[in-house]
Scaffold this active site. Structure first.
Site, PDB file in Angstrom:
ATOM      1  N   HIS A 182      36.079  27.328  25.989  1.00 55.36           N
ATOM      2  CA  HIS A 182      35.478  26.474  27.021  1.00 55.36           C
ATOM      3  C   HIS A 182      34.453  25.472  26.458  1.00 55.36           C
ATOM      4  O   HIS A 182      34.452  24.313  26.834  1.00 55.36           O
ATOM      5  CB  HIS A 182      34.785  27.329  28.088  1.00 55.36           C
ATOM      6  CG  HIS A 182      35.638  28.439  28.622  1.00 55.36           C
ATOM      7  ND1 HIS A 182      36.962  28.273  28.935  1.00 55.36           N
ATOM      8  CD2 HIS A 182      35.356  29.730  28.907  1.00 55.36           C
ATOM      9  CE1 HIS A 182      37.459  29.421  29.393  1.00 55.36           C
ATOM     10  NE2 HIS A 182      36.500  30.316  29.383  1.00 55.36           N
ATOM     11  N   ASP A 193      34.713  34.419  23.040  1.00 58.97           N
ATOM     12  CA  ASP A 193      34.947  34.421  24.485  1.00 58.97           C
ATOM     13  C   ASP A 193      34.673  33.046  25.101  1.00 58.97           C
ATOM     14  O   ASP A 193      35.433  32.580  25.945  1.00 58.97           O
ATOM     15  CB  ASP A 193      34.036  35.479  25.135  1.00 58.97           C
ATOM     16  CG  ASP A 193      34.416  35.754  26.579  1.00 58.97           C
ATOM     17  OD1 ASP A 193      35.613  35.650  26.891  1.00 58.97           O
ATOM     18  OD2 ASP A 193      33.527  36.084  27.383  1.00 58.97           O
ATOM     19  N   ARG A 251      55.684  45.581  37.560  1.00 59.29           N
ATOM     20  CA  ARG A 251      56.484  46.632  36.922  1.00 59.29           C
ATOM     21  C   ARG A 251      56.576  47.908  37.763  1.00 59.29           C
ATOM     22  O   ARG A 251      57.078  48.907  37.311  1.00 59.29           O
ATOM     23  CB  ARG A 251      55.907  46.940  35.539  1.00 59.29           C
ATOM     24  CG  ARG A 251      55.995  45.696  34.654  1.00 59.29           C
ATOM     25  CD  ARG A 251      56.198  46.001  33.229  1.00 59.29           C
ATOM     26  NE  ARG A 251      55.006  46.509  32.580  1.00 59.29           N
ATOM     27  CZ  ARG A 251      54.875  46.575  31.267  1.00 59.29           C
ATOM     28  NH1 ARG A 251      55.865  46.186  30.480  1.00 59.29           N
ATOM     29  NH2 ARG A 251      53.766  47.028  30.726  1.00 59.29           N
ATOM     30  N   LYS A 294      38.313  22.742  36.331  1.00 58.47           N
ATOM     31  CA  LYS A 294      37.116  22.538  37.158  1.00 58.47           C
ATOM     32  C   LYS A 294      36.895  21.042  37.390  1.00 58.47           C
ATOM     33  O   LYS A 294      36.896  20.260  36.435  1.00 58.47           O
ATOM     34  CB  LYS A 294      35.872  23.115  36.452  1.00 58.47           C
ATOM     35  CG  LYS A 294      35.860  24.641  36.394  1.00 58.47           C
ATOM     36  CD  LYS A 294      34.600  25.108  35.668  1.00 58.47           C
ATOM     37  CE  LYS A 294      34.614  26.595  35.440  1.00 58.47           C
ATOM     38  NZ  LYS A 294      34.353  27.394  36.630  1.00 58.47           N
ATOM     39  N   LYS A 340      24.830  36.054  27.431  1.00 52.53           N
ATOM     40  CA  LYS A 340      24.814  36.933  28.604  1.00 52.53           C
ATOM     41  C   LYS A 340      23.373  37.367  28.825  1.00 52.53           C
ATOM     42  O   LYS A 340      22.573  37.384  27.891  1.00 52.53           O
ATOM     43  CB  LYS A 340      25.697  38.148  28.341  1.00 52.53           C
ATOM     44  CG  LYS A 340      27.172  37.796  28.340  1.00 52.53           C
ATOM     45  CD  LYS A 340      28.027  38.974  28.725  1.00 52.53           C
ATOM     46  CE  LYS A 340      29.453  38.600  29.002  1.00 52.53           C
ATOM     47  NZ  LYS A 340      29.678  37.911  30.275  1.00 52.53           N
ATOM     48  N   HIS A 364      40.899  27.776  31.721  1.00 56.32           N
ATOM     49  CA  HIS A 364      40.733  27.471  33.148  1.00 56.32           C
ATOM     50  C   HIS A 364      39.544  26.543  33.422  1.00 56.32           C
ATOM     51  O   HIS A 364      39.479  25.916  34.462  1.00 56.32           O
ATOM     52  CB  HIS A 364      40.655  28.754  33.991  1.00 56.32           C
ATOM     53  CG  HIS A 364      39.350  29.466  33.897  1.00 56.32           C
ATOM     54  ND1 HIS A 364      39.075  30.386  32.931  1.00 56.32           N
ATOM     55  CD2 HIS A 364      38.231  29.358  34.643  1.00 56.32           C
ATOM     56  CE1 HIS A 364      37.842  30.825  33.103  1.00 56.32           C
ATOM     57  NE2 HIS A 364      37.304  30.223  34.133  1.00 56.32           N
TER      58      HIS A 364
END
Ligand SMILES: NC(=O)c1ccc[n+]([C@@H]2O[C@H](COP(=O)([O-])OP(=O)(O)OC[C@H]3O[C@@H](n4cnc5c(N)ncnc54)[C@H](OP(=O)(O)O)[C@@H]3O)[C@@H](O)[C@H]2O)c1
Length: 490
Positions: A241, A236, A45, A183, A344, A179
């Site tokens: 996944h 998340d 943009r 893999k 995490k 994504h």
């Protein structure tokens, strides 16, 4: 096969495009995977001159390859790259864009639109492309649209997005990304299961005690606290996944390895997962947050401290650790708990699927169970634990020995997940993209957990950064014989 179509990259000035997509396309070009006439039309943009765009690409490649690339490949790559500016306040921006793309001398009729833009822009861009008649395949050539993650933030918003884009696109034109599916190690799950005749007869509730699907990171929320606090570990990682890993691990054998046959079986198994009974949320799910601690000997702050540092509420109950237990409602998997956990700031980083076999039939007293572990990252290995006799006179002395297959050998081709998915997009292979029914089934499972957790605002359990799973997470196990694996080998 990839043909000489045009990959149109919306969001070319964004982070994902700069760090992954454009360097990824360059790598594919360097490996000879892009047909000579294929074009890349990068859409941003901001106004950028041709020379400045070449300089920007150079900068992206420098960061990724540190000067380690061939000038001839660079020149070839630059020739296939064109930048187009879509000014945000120009009402004719998409008209001008269509005019450029419809120039037969520059571009063929095959267009693959990669929407690497913020989720709030997905539907709008699809509307604008349709308005310019750029999505109609009856004109000749293909018209594909890749939608980045996340596809909605719950079932309602996923359906809303779907309702909006399906006005202009058939399912066969929509490529919803997860994504992880790009893999190699995930593709290896199907090869392990269906390329070895020894496993499939054992792949059921008669022989399998339980399955653990793990994704642990040492990283914290870092500078993404705003995004992370609105998202949480469950949305998340588990919603997308980990549920995809579950689907590949538990789906029935597909009729063939065709994209449709694989997706059909994944949809079936995802739709067969039982909803968590509303009275049992606290026995089936567990959440926690990291507090300050040490990662690799370095002091790191706790999650709530990071929120406070960034001006966010330090009384957040967003989880940085999530563990859930699921059951599949079919004969094959009846009674087999499947545990999914993600965190995490744990003691180590690792993504792996662990399958514990029953050892009721063992003739050796107190024998250890067999475990099969399919490791996705950082190591790409298949690890199998078996009992073997300790040499010596004592007939039944045994120990657990490890069989380990290293699935990546020196010299093997190294193609990043995004690179694989861009090739799939250009070649029209949807097997590694999500069907809308998969997305819906995934949100249906996750939404009630989020709603349950949202209701409860009492502070969540805290675990020190750098530690193993919080002990309280054991609440979700079916019995005392079950325990979290600490790592690939323990
Ligand atoms: N699969 C994954 O695990 C994963 C990982 C990272 C990111 N993502 C997803 O990938 C997408 C991109 O992420 P990002 O980090 O690159 O976001 P970003 O840095 O915000 O980039 C988005 C870019 O899109 C541009 N844009 C918006 N509308 C446009 C239009 N009509 N034409 C051309 N450009 C337009 C924006 O321009 P302005 O700045 O002018 O608005 C911005 O440069 C997001 O949906 C994100 O959720 C997924």
């Amino acid at each position: 096969m990839i043909d000489s179509g045009t990959l149109v990259l919306f969001g070319a000035k964004g982070n994902l495009a700069r760090v992954k997509l454009i360097p990824g396309l360059f790598h594919l070009d360097a490996c000879g995977k892009l047909p000579p006439a294929m074009k890349i039309l990068s859409v941003g943009r901001q106004e950028v001159s041709d020379d400045a765009w070449v300089a920007e690409i150079k900068d992206m490649l420098e960061k990724k390859f540190k000067g380690n690339y061939d000038q001839l490949v660079f020149d070839r790559f630059i020739k296939r790259n064109i930048y187009h500016c879509n000014l945000p306040d120009d009402p004719d921006a998409f008209k001008k864009f269509a005019l450029k793309l419809n120039d037969d001398k520059k571009f063929t009729k095959n267009f693959a639109f990669f929407l690497s833009v913020r989720p709030s822009d997905f539907a709008l861009i699809v509307d604008q492309l349709a308005e310019q008649n750029l999505l109609d395949e009856s004109q000749g050539g293909y018209r594909r649209v890749l939608i980045e993650k996340p596809f909605g933030t719950d079932l309602e918003t996923a359906i809303e997005l779907q309702t909006s884009i399906e006005k202009h696109l058939k399912e066969s034109q929509i490529y919803r990304i997860d994504h992880y599916l790009g893999k190699t190690a995930l593709q290896n799950i199907l090869i392990t299961r269906f390329g070895n005749s020894i496993f499939e007869p054992l792949w059921n509730n008669q022989y399998i005690d339980h399955i653990q699907i793990t994704n642990h990171e040492q990283l914290g929320a870092g500078d993404r606290t705003t995004f992370y606090d609105a998202t949480g570990a469950l949305r998340d990682m588990i919603q997308s996944h980990l549920l995809q890993m579950l689907a590949l691990t538990t789906m029935n054998r597909p009729k063939s390895f065709s994209p449709d046959a694989i997706r059909e079986e994944k949809i079936k198994v995802l739709e067969s997962i039982k909803a968590i009974p509303s009275a049992s949320f606290d026995d089936f799910t567990f959440r926690a947050q990291y507090k300050s601690g040490k990662i690799d000997g370095e002091n790191v702050p706790g999650y709530l401290e990071e929120l406070e540092r960034d001006g966010l509420s330090p009384s957040s109950v967003t989880e940085t650790y999530a563990a859930i237990k699921l059951f599949i409602d079919n004969e094959k998997w009846k009674g087999v708990p499947i545990y999914l956990r993600t965190a995490k700031r744990l003691h180590e980083a690792g993504t792996y699927i662990s399958i514990k076999f029953k050892n009721e039939n063992s003739i050796i007293k107190n024998s250890n169970a067999n475990w099969l572990i399919m490791s996705i990252q950082p190591k790409e290995t298949t690890h199998f634990e078996i009992q073997t006799k300790i040499p010596g006179l004592n007939d039944f002395d045994f120990r657990t020995s490890n069989l380990e297959c290293f699935n990546r050998l020196d010299g093997d081709e190294s193609i990043d997940a995004y690179e694989t998915l861009m090739l799939d997009l250009m070649s029209g292979n949807q097997s590694r993209f999500l069907h809308i029914n998969e997305v819906k089934a995934q949100w249906k499972l996750i939404d009630p957990i989020i709603a349950h957790w949202m209701k409860n605002k009492t502070p969540v359990v805290q675990y020190p950064a750098g530690s193993c799973d919080p002990i309280e997470s054991k609440i979700i196990f079916e019995n005392n014989e079950q325990f979290w694996r600490k790592s690939l080998h323990e």
